[in-house]
Scaffold this motif. Structure first.
Motif, PDB file in Angstrom:
ATOM      1  N   ARG A 286       0.835  -1.210   0.000  1.00  0.00           N
ATOM      2  CA  ARG A 286       0.000   0.000   0.000  1.00  0.00           C
ATOM      3  C   ARG A 286       0.869   1.259   0.000  1.00  0.00           C
ATOM      4  O   ARG A 286       0.559   2.239  -0.677  1.00  0.00           O
ATOM      5  N   ASP A 287       1.950   1.222   0.788  1.00  0.00           N
ATOM      6  CA  ASP A 287       2.876   2.359   0.806  1.00  0.00           C
ATOM      7  C   ASP A 287       3.486   2.572  -0.579  1.00  0.00           C
ATOM      8  O   ASP A 287       3.592   3.697  -1.054  1.00  0.00           O
ATOM      9  N   ARG A 288       3.880   1.481  -1.222  1.00  0.00           N
ATOM     10  CA  ARG A 288       4.454   1.569  -2.576  1.00  0.00           C
ATOM     11  C   ARG A 288       3.418   2.117  -3.554  1.00  0.00           C
ATOM     12  O   ARG A 288       3.733   2.928  -4.428  1.00  0.00           O
ATOM     13  N   TYR A 289       2.161   1.683  -3.409  1.00  0.00           N
ATOM     14  CA  TYR A 289       1.088   2.167  -4.268  1.00  0.00           C
ATOM     15  C   TYR A 289       0.974   3.692  -4.142  1.00  0.00           C
ATOM     16  O   TYR A 289       0.836   4.395  -5.138  1.00  0.00           O
ATOM     17  N   GLN A 290       1.025   4.194  -2.917  1.00  0.00           N
ATOM     18  CA  GLN A 290       0.903   5.634  -2.703  1.00  0.00           C
ATOM     19  C   GLN A 290       2.036   6.394  -3.396  1.00  0.00           C
ATOM     20  O   GLN A 290       1.809   7.429  -4.020  1.00  0.00           O
ATOM     21  N   ILE A 291       3.247   5.877  -3.287  1.00  0.00           N
ATOM     22  CA  ILE A 291       4.403   6.524  -3.922  1.00  0.00           C
ATOM     23  C   ILE A 291       4.245   6.524  -5.442  1.00  0.00           C
ATOM     24  O   ILE A 291       4.447   7.549  -6.109  1.00  0.00           O
ATOM     25  N   LEU A 292       3.863   5.377  -6.000  1.00  0.00           N
ATOM     26  CA  LEU A 292       3.698   5.294  -7.452  1.00  0.00           C
ATOM     27  C   LEU A 292       2.535   6.165  -7.929  1.00  0.00           C
ATOM     28  O   LEU A 292       2.603   6.767  -9.006  1.00  0.00           O
ATOM     29  N   PHE A 293       1.485   6.254  -7.140  1.00  0.00           N
ATOM     30  CA  PHE A 293       0.358   7.104  -7.519  1.00  0.00           C
ATOM     31  C   PHE A 293       0.795   8.568  -7.561  1.00  0.00           C
ATOM     32  O   PHE A 293       0.395   9.317  -8.463  1.00  0.00           O
ATOM     33  N   GLN A 294       1.616   8.991  -6.609  1.00  0.00           N
ATOM     34  CA  GLN A 294       2.126  10.360  -6.620  1.00  0.00           C
ATOM     35  C   GLN A 294       2.941  10.629  -7.884  1.00  0.00           C
ATOM     36  O   GLN A 294       2.875  11.715  -8.457  1.00  0.00           O
ATOM     37  N   LEU A 295       3.697   9.633  -8.327  1.00  0.00           N
ATOM     38  CA  LEU A 295       4.451   9.766  -9.574  1.00  0.00           C
ATOM     39  C   LEU A 295       3.493   9.866 -10.763  1.00  0.00           C
ATOM     40  O   LEU A 295       3.700  10.680 -11.671  1.00  0.00           O
ATOM     41  N   LEU A 296       2.438   9.056 -10.754  1.00  0.00           N
ATOM     42  CA  LEU A 296       1.456   9.110 -11.842  1.00  0.00           C
ATOM     43  C   LEU A 296       0.794  10.490 -11.904  1.00  0.00           C
ATOM     44  O   LEU A 296       0.510  10.991 -12.990  1.00  0.00           O
ATOM     45  N   LEU A 297       0.559  11.099 -10.756  1.00  0.00           N
ATOM     46  CA  LEU A 297      -0.026  12.443 -10.748  1.00  0.00           C
ATOM     47  C   LEU A 297       0.847  13.440 -11.510  1.00  0.00           C
ATOM     48  O   LEU A 297       0.338  14.386 -12.102  1.00  0.00           O
ATOM     49  N   ARG A 298       2.147  13.204 -11.514  1.00  0.00           N
ATOM     50  CA  ARG A 298       3.064  14.123 -12.188  1.00  0.00           C
ATOM     51  C   ARG A 298       3.159  13.880 -13.689  1.00  0.00           C
ATOM     52  O   ARG A 298       3.433  14.801 -14.446  1.00  0.00           O
ATOM     53  N   VAL A 299       2.966  12.632 -14.120  1.00  0.00           N
ATOM     54  CA  VAL A 299       3.178  12.334 -15.546  1.00  0.00           C
ATOM     55  C   VAL A 299       1.916  11.880 -16.273  1.00  0.00           C
ATOM     56  O   VAL A 299       1.904  11.836 -17.492  1.00  0.00           O
ATOM     57  N   GLY A 300       0.863  11.521 -15.556  1.00  0.00           N
ATOM     58  CA  GLY A 300      -0.342  10.995 -16.188  1.00  0.00           C
ATOM     59  C   GLY A 300      -1.375  12.068 -16.461  1.00  0.00           C
ATOM     60  O   GLY A 300      -1.277  13.195 -15.972  1.00  0.00           O
ATOM     61  N   THR A 301      -2.366  11.687 -17.239  1.00  0.00           N
ATOM     62  CA  THR A 301      -3.481  12.599 -17.506  1.00  0.00           C
ATOM     63  C   THR A 301      -4.447  12.546 -16.328  1.00  0.00           C
ATOM     64  O   THR A 301      -4.390  11.643 -15.492  1.00  0.00           O
ATOM     65  N   GLN A 302      -5.359  13.486 -16.291  1.00  0.00           N
ATOM     66  CA  GLN A 302      -6.332  13.521 -15.204  1.00  0.00           C
ATOM     67  C   GLN A 302      -7.189  12.250 -15.200  1.00  0.00           C
ATOM     68  O   GLN A 302      -7.473  11.689 -14.155  1.00  0.00           O
ATOM     69  N   GLY A 303      -7.570  11.780 -16.373  1.00  0.00           N
ATOM     70  CA  GLY A 303      -8.370  10.562 -16.467  1.00  0.00           C
ATOM     71  C   GLY A 303      -7.631   9.340 -15.951  1.00  0.00           C
ATOM     72  O   GLY A 303      -8.208   8.501 -15.260  1.00  0.00           O
TER      73      GLY A 303
END
Length: 75
Positions: free
Chosen positions: A43-60
């Motif tokens: 879960r901790d790893r998921y949170q870190i990767l999600f934060q990275l996705l927020l920087r490079v991914g689209t809103q969708g």
């Protein structure tokens, strides 16, 4: 703080790799055979990767992988 200069193709590739890793984590989090302590680390790893996705991914893309709250029985 660190900076990173990447082009659009590299940005899309990073988003793709992060999304695949998030998918794998979601599948593994549903597996009852995995120890709860290991799931906490996942879960901790998921949170870190999600934060990275927020920087490079689209809103969708980000909305699709938005972590569920613990009260929902997810994540």
């Amino acid at each position: 703080m660190l900076g990173l200069l990447i082009n659009d193709t590299e940005k899309k590739e990073i988003a793709y790799m992060v999304k695949r890793e998030l998918e794998e984590l979601l599948l593994d989090l549903e597996d009852d055979r995995i120890d709860p302590a290991v799931k906490d680390a996942m879960r901790d790893r998921y949170q870190i990767l999600f934060q990275l996705l927020l920087r490079v991914g689209t809103q969708g893309e980000c909305m699709e992988y938005m972590p569920k709250s613990k009260s929902d029985g997810q994540m």
